[in-house]
Enzyme design. Structure first.
Site, PDB file in Angstrom:
ATOM      1  N   SER A 117       0.833  -1.203   0.000  1.00  0.00           N
ATOM      2  CA  SER A 117       0.000   0.000   0.000  1.00  0.00           C
ATOM      3  C   SER A 117       0.872   1.258   0.000  1.00  0.00           C
ATOM      4  CB  SER A 117      -0.968  -0.051   1.192  1.00  0.00           C
ATOM      5  OG  SER A 117      -2.033   0.860   1.034  1.00  0.00           O
ATOM      6  N   ASP A 169     -10.143  -5.409  -3.687  1.00  0.00           N
ATOM      7  CA  ASP A 169      -9.555  -4.423  -2.778  1.00  0.00           C
ATOM      8  C   ASP A 169     -10.428  -3.165  -2.726  1.00  0.00           C
ATOM      9  OD1 ASP A 169      -7.958  -2.537  -1.442  1.00  0.00           O
ATOM     10  OD2 ASP A 169      -6.110  -3.385  -2.250  1.00  0.00           O
ATOM     11  N   HIS A 200      -7.880  -5.825   0.731  1.00  0.00           N
ATOM     12  CA  HIS A 200      -6.624  -5.074   0.942  1.00  0.00           C
ATOM     13  C   HIS A 200      -5.785  -5.816   1.978  1.00  0.00           C
ATOM     14  CE1 HIS A 200      -4.205  -1.550   0.323  1.00  0.00           C
ATOM     15  NE2 HIS A 200      -4.198  -1.240   1.616  1.00  0.00           N
TER      16      HIS A 200
END
Length: 219
Positions: A117, A169, A200
């Site tokens: 991320s 996600d 995620h």
């Protein structure tokens, strides 16, 4: 930015390779510490894993709350409005960890930069701009925030890049993962892209695939 604190794990004494792995927003270096035994590395592999802790910063999209963050996210639109100056500062801080590994005797060509991320956005910036050749970039559930501004290093024009993303996600849509791949290709790179039926997060199959990448490019 001050030097980063980090967790360090060595799979065997006298490491000949290093992996610097950056966590996501609101997490810490402990986030990916448990994956090391799941990578399936050879028993005799001597790899040093570095899991840095991001500094505590106010994050606009979370009401200005301070939390571990590599940079501020100002808006969650498709272009991800981020504080690129802070991202660059984080990249520079992680670069110092790369420099440290080289000083400790690890060849730069045996150092992988991984990030999840927010950490992945920093990994892109650092891995593509670092002046010495690196072993690879692992980009997990992330986006290429500095695609239009990164200063590309000739030493890493052919760096192996593996991009992973969850098909469901909700935080970083898969479209951003695919966009990153397109942006990398436009810059002349040849990234490999892999998706998994997850949100995620990471999954065991993904971790095992990362282990294969590390065996191929580090060991």
């Amino acid at each position: 930015m001050q030097d980063l604190k980090y967790i360090e794990i060595e799979t065997n004494p006298n490491p000949t390779a290093s992996v610097i792995w950056l966590h996501g927003l609101g997490a810490s270096g402990h986030d990916f510490e448990p994956v090391v035994p799941e990578l399936g590395l050879p028993e005799d592999a001597a790899v040093r894993f570095i899991f840095p802790h991001a500094p505590n910063l106010p994050v606009t999209i979370n009401g200005g709350m301070r939390m571990p963050a590599w940079y501020d996210i100002k808006a969650m639109d498709i272009d991800r409005v981020v504080d690129k100056e802070q991202l660059m500062e984080s990249s520079d801080a992680v670069a110092r960890l790369v420099d440290q590994e080289i000083e400790r005797g690890v060849n730069s060509e045996n150092i992988v930069i991984a990030g999840f991320s927010q950490g992945g956005a920093v990994a892109y910036e650092l891995g593509l701009s670092y002046p010495k050749r690196l072993a690879g970039i692992l980009a997990l559930s992330t986006y290429f925030a500095t695609a239009k501004t990164v200063t590309l290093s000739e030493a890493n024009r052919e760096i192996p890049i593996k991009v992973y993303h969850g098909t469901s996600d909700p935080m970083v849509p898969e479209s951003l993962g695919r966009l990153s791949v397109d942006q990398l290709k436009e810059l002349g790179y040849a990234p490999s892209y892999q998706t998994y039926p997850m949100e995620h997060s990471v999954c065991l199959e993904e971790i095992q695939d990362i282990g294969q990448f590390l065996r191929r490019h580090l060991l």
